[in-house]
Design a protein around this motif. Structure first.
Motif, PDB file in Angstrom:
ATOM      1  N   VAL A  85       4.800  12.358  -6.301  1.00  0.00           N
ATOM      2  CA  VAL A  85       5.311  11.919  -4.994  1.00  0.00           C
ATOM      3  C   VAL A  85       5.693  10.444  -5.050  1.00  0.00           C
ATOM      4  O   VAL A  85       5.208   9.684  -5.894  1.00  0.00           O
ATOM      5  CB  VAL A  85       4.272  12.172  -3.884  1.00  0.00           C
ATOM      6  N   PHE A  86       6.562  10.052  -4.118  1.00  0.00           N
ATOM      7  CA  PHE A  86       7.138   8.708  -4.075  1.00  0.00           C
ATOM      8  C   PHE A  86       6.916   8.120  -2.688  1.00  0.00           C
ATOM      9  O   PHE A  86       7.155   8.790  -1.677  1.00  0.00           O
ATOM     10  CB  PHE A  86       8.637   8.804  -4.384  1.00  0.00           C
TER      11      PHE A  86
ATOM     12  N   ALA B 153       5.862   3.218  -4.795  1.00  0.00           N
ATOM     13  CA  ALA B 153       4.826   3.651  -5.733  1.00  0.00           C
ATOM     14  C   ALA B 153       4.992   5.135  -6.055  1.00  0.00           C
ATOM     15  O   ALA B 153       5.546   5.895  -5.257  1.00  0.00           O
ATOM     16  CB  ALA B 153       3.442   3.398  -5.139  1.00  0.00           C
ATOM     17  N   PHE B 154       4.509   5.536  -7.219  1.00  0.00           N
ATOM     18  CA  PHE B 154       4.549   6.929  -7.662  1.00  0.00           C
ATOM     19  C   PHE B 154       3.129   7.378  -8.015  1.00  0.00           C
ATOM     20  O   PHE B 154       2.360   6.603  -8.599  1.00  0.00           O
ATOM     21  CB  PHE B 154       5.439   7.102  -8.902  1.00  0.00           C
TER      22      PHE B 154
ATOM     23  N   ALA C  32      -4.502  15.048  -1.194  1.00  0.00           N
ATOM     24  CA  ALA C  32      -4.685  15.418   0.208  1.00  0.00           C
ATOM     25  C   ALA C  32      -4.215  14.293   1.128  1.00  0.00           C
ATOM     26  O   ALA C  32      -3.638  14.534   2.191  1.00  0.00           O
ATOM     27  CB  ALA C  32      -6.160  15.743   0.465  1.00  0.00           C
ATOM     28  N   ALA C  33      -4.434  13.038   0.697  1.00  0.00           N
ATOM     29  CA  ALA C  33      -4.037  11.898   1.521  1.00  0.00           C
ATOM     30  C   ALA C  33      -2.515  11.749   1.585  1.00  0.00           C
ATOM     31  O   ALA C  33      -1.948  11.495   2.649  1.00  0.00           O
ATOM     32  CB  ALA C  33      -4.674  10.622   0.972  1.00  0.00           C
ATOM     33  N   THR C  34      -1.822  11.904   0.458  1.00  0.00           N
ATOM     34  CA  THR C  34      -0.364  11.723   0.461  1.00  0.00           C
ATOM     35  C   THR C  34       0.339  12.862   1.196  1.00  0.00           C
ATOM     36  O   THR C  34       1.411  12.678   1.762  1.00  0.00           O
ATOM     37  CB  THR C  34       0.184  11.628  -0.975  1.00  0.00           C
TER      38      THR C  34
ATOM     39  N   LYS D 172      -0.593  14.140   3.922  1.00  0.00           N
ATOM     40  CA  LYS D 172      -0.660  13.846   5.362  1.00  0.00           C
ATOM     41  C   LYS D 172       0.110  12.590   5.748  1.00  0.00           C
ATOM     42  O   LYS D 172       0.320  12.319   6.921  1.00  0.00           O
ATOM     43  CB  LYS D 172      -2.123  13.700   5.788  1.00  0.00           C
ATOM     44  N   ASP D 173       0.497  11.794   4.752  1.00  0.00           N
ATOM     45  CA  ASP D 173       1.176  10.516   5.012  1.00  0.00           C
ATOM     46  C   ASP D 173       2.692  10.714   4.877  1.00  0.00           C
ATOM     47  O   ASP D 173       3.184  10.975   3.777  1.00  0.00           O
ATOM     48  CB  ASP D 173       0.688   9.480   3.996  1.00  0.00           C
ATOM     49  N   PRO D 174       3.461  10.593   5.973  1.00  0.00           N
ATOM     50  CA  PRO D 174       4.908  10.870   5.920  1.00  0.00           C
ATOM     51  C   PRO D 174       5.711   9.876   5.088  1.00  0.00           C
ATOM     52  O   PRO D 174       6.886  10.113   4.806  1.00  0.00           O
ATOM     53  CB  PRO D 174       5.319  10.822   7.390  1.00  0.00           C
ATOM     54  N   ARG D 175       5.094   8.777   4.689  1.00  0.00           N
ATOM     55  CA  ARG D 175       5.817   7.809   3.835  1.00  0.00           C
ATOM     56  C   ARG D 175       5.981   8.346   2.416  1.00  0.00           C
ATOM     57  O   ARG D 175       6.810   7.840   1.654  1.00  0.00           O
ATOM     58  CB  ARG D 175       5.057   6.480   3.793  1.00  0.00           C
ATOM     59  N   TRP D 176       5.158   9.341   2.057  1.00  0.00           N
ATOM     60  CA  TRP D 176       5.222   9.914   0.714  1.00  0.00           C
ATOM     61  C   TRP D 176       6.103  11.161   0.752  1.00  0.00           C
ATOM     62  O   TRP D 176       5.953  12.005   1.619  1.00  0.00           O
ATOM     63  CB  TRP D 176       3.835  10.306   0.226  1.00  0.00           C
ATOM     64  N   ILE D 177       6.994  11.269  -0.231  1.00  0.00           N
ATOM     65  CA  ILE D 177       7.845  12.452  -0.346  1.00  0.00           C
ATOM     66  C   ILE D 177       7.806  12.935  -1.788  1.00  0.00           C
ATOM     67  O   ILE D 177       7.770  12.128  -2.738  1.00  0.00           O
ATOM     68  CB  ILE D 177       9.298  12.138   0.094  1.00  0.00           C
TER      69      ILE D 177
END
Length: 665
Positions: A107-108, A114-115, A120-122, A124-129
């Protein structure tokens, strides 16, 4: 001989893997990269960093191949395939990312760039795709940019678009290719070894590559043998171990960087005879350990290297009945080689002594002579067990002692078994639970809490039932009280006053005495009658202990405080976690390095897969994997950096004592 040069982009190369136009020759090792390494590769492509060239081989020989680790069935190629010699980890990783492989969910973060692997945290975080959502065929960038702008409204949408576009462009990043043509297979194997000799490729990988070229079908033989032993709970007799065994048998010593040169010179007859020795040796040795010593699972064995001389001894032994003294002598040496940490350092050198000894007319006597205990009677003392924990070979002896004493599980009532499954699966249990000891007024140290004398072998179900209860409670549980006989089989003292945390140190002393007697009796049980009665040989590490405590921070350099104790000395020093991890990574690539310990630069020595570091009074050695496990354990028990005590630098000026990393607590 011609070398073609070319360039191809990532998407084309990935497609050629899928269509089986790119194959792996048998000399290649398996796919070993972790998700973190995959994420770093994608980041390098995103940032335009150099990612190295690729080396291929084009031939009409149709050599034996191994599957690319992409998790799908491959069709036959429509064109002449290319065999990948250098770049397997990178191309396999990119194929996984571009095809949404379950183990490459990279994920990015559009805000920090960052990569990492999905968590589980990423999720739920919309900044990560997920990178796949951007690089997959037919991906539309405009909707992605809009969605990400909603997630991070403070970020300019043009900047988001630029970052998404740059990530999508990794499909078009070109790799430089060199293609070898008209080279024979044995010469290609030599090229492969030379190309990889300066890379993080272990000597076992290089040996396997050479064996695959010298003796076609080697990998298939090793895989079939490994599968058979895995079915019998000896899963550690894997391809790497079998490569070491075959190489050791043929060369008469352990693996080293020159092994491949000697293997090239070996004849087919030598290789065939060596493999027959390995197979025959294992078929005699494992039943001996399993039935006579009750070692039913290979994960119990502290040092698998100690099996190698015995494989040669039994594999080349004449086909005649084995007397009891010889069988006992083999087990006796095996036990002593483990508790004396025979192969914790300089394993290659010591195998060079022990494998030839295994071929002598009186091999057991020769092997015991190499250990320096040919006539001595081995006695384990309570002092030998001070500071020992799960990493110590005495942990192995404590299990065997309980097994031979007929110890039963404290829930199911069945004999303890290292091959039990589900709720009966064996675990080690803190007799005095950690929860009642950690904050006790007695100020018990981490080493004391995890002391071998506080550990018993019971099922997972029994362990969970007991949980954090004190032995003063669960020993006398009204539903299922533990009898004196049940405790005695686990060498647990029955005295009631020792069941309270206030008397914990007295409990440790009492149980060490019981364990030491049981271990001595177990070793003596296998002592051959022909050995002379002589003086007792003391353990050189008796009373020695080394404890690590990690103090970690997200904003400053994490520190490890090392405390060493022994007969008449005590030393405390500190070293940086990042420096030690960097040294371990360098060692994995076969590189020596330095590290600062208590303001002094000390050398780090690498031999094969063994890493040796002088830490105060000790010369600490172990496999790279053992060092990593030690650090992983410390990270799980880390304290805040703010609690790190001040450590006064104090160089150690006396010759250090060899000390296995597995003994660190």
């Amino acid at each position: 001989m011609p070398v073609e040069k070319a360039e191809k982009d990532v998407q084309t190369l990935v497609g050629q893997i899928s269509s089986k136009e790119i194959l792996l020759p048998e000399i290649q090792r398996g796919y070993v990269w972790k998700p973190t390494q995959v994420a770093k590769l994608v980041e390098s492509l995103y940032r335009g960093y150099p990612t190295g060239s690729l080396l291929f081989w084009k031939t009409n020989e149709a050599p034996a191949t191994r599957r690319v680790a992409i998790g799908e069935t491959q069709d036959k190629p429509a064109v002449q395939p290319l065999y990948l010699l250098d770049g397997q980890q990178r191309l396999t990783s990119l194929h996984r990312v571009l095809n949404d492989h379950r183990e490459a969910q990279i994920v990015f973060n559009v805000e920090t760039e960052a990569f990492q692997n999905q968590s589980a945290a990423t999720e739920k975080d919309p900044r990560w795709i997920k990178v796949y959502e951007i690089v997959r065929p037919g991906a539309k960038q405009f909707p992605l940019v809009g969605r990400l702008h909603e997630a991070v409204p403070s970020l300019d949408p043009d900047l988001i678009g630029e970052r998404v576009g740059r990530l999508a462009a990794i499909r078009s990043r070109a790799f430089h290719m060199e293609i070898l043509t008209d080279f024979p297979y044995d010469e290609i194997a030599q090229i492969f070894v030379r190309v990889n000799s300066g890379r993080p490729l272990k000597t076992s990988d290089l040996a396997l590559a050479t064996l695959s070229a010298r003796w076609p079908g080697t990998l298939e033989k090793l895989e079939a043998e490994a599968r058979e032993w895995a079915k019998k709970h000896y899963q550690d007799l894997d391809i790497t171990f079998l490569t070491r065994a075959l190489t050791g048998t043929v060369l008469g010593r352990g693996l080293s960087t020159w092994s491949h040169g000697r293997l090239i010179a070996a004849s087919d007859e030598e290789l065939e005879a060596g493999w027959a020795t390995v197979q025959r040796g294992l078929r005699h040795l494992i039943p001996l350990l399993r039935e006579n010593l009750k070692v039913s699972n290979s994960n119990l064995i502290p040092s698998h290297v100690a099996l190698l001389p015995l494989i040669v001894l039994l594999g080349e032994r004449p086909d005649e009945p084995m007397d009891e003294d010889t069988a006992n002598g083999i087990i006796y040496w095996f036990l002593l080689a483990n508790i004396r940490n025979r192969y914790s350092s300089s394993a290659d050198t010591r195998l060079g002594q022990d494998i030839p000894a295994a071929r002598e007319s009186e091999p057991v006597k020769q092997l015991l002579g190499n250990l320096g205990v040919r006539g001595a009677r081995i006695e384990v003392t309570p002092q030998d067990l001070v500071g020992r924990t799960v990493g110590s070979p005495y942990f192995f002896l404590s299990y065997l002692g309980a097994k031979h004493a007929g110890a039963h599980d404290w829930w199911y009532g069945t004999e303890i078994s290292a091959t039990a499954e589900s709720g009966q699966k064996l675990e080690y249990h803190h007799i005095h639970p950690q929860a009642t000891l950690k904050n006790h007024p007695g100020s018990y140290s981490k080493t004391e809490i995890n002391d071998l004398a506080n550990l018993a072998f019971i099922s997972g179900t029994a362990n969970r039932r007991i949980s954090d209860r004190s032995p003063s409670d669960y020993f006398t549980d009204q539903k299922q009280p533990l009898t004196k006989a049940e405790l005695a089989a686990h060498f647990v003292p029955y005295d009631e006053h020792l069941r309270h945390a206030d008397a914990y140190r007295d409990f440790l002393n009492a149980r060490r005495a019981l364990l030491a007697d049981a271990m001595s009796a177990l070793i003596d049980r296998y002592r051959p009658k022909w050995l002379d009665e002589d003086v007792t040989a003391a353990d050189p590490l008796a009373g020695c202990a080394l404890e690590f405590q990690l103090f970690q921070s997200s904003w400053d350099s994490s520190q490890i405080v090392a405390r060493a104790t022994g007969e008449g000395f005590e030393w405390t020093g500190s070293l940086g976690l990042a420096e030690l991890e960097a040294a371990i990574e360098a060692a994995d690539g076969g590189l020596d390095s330095d590290i600062e310990i208590s303001k002094e630069i000390v050398p780090i020595r690498v031999e094969s897969d063994t890493l040796t570091i002088p830490i105060g009074p000790f010369l600490v050695s172990g496999t790279i994997e053992s060092w990593r496990k030690t650090l992983d354990r410390e990270k799980g028990d880390a304290q805040p950096l703010s609690q790190c005590p001040g450590v006064e630098p104090r160089p150690w000026e006396v010759e250090p004592i060899p000390f296995p990393v597995t003994n660190i607590e």
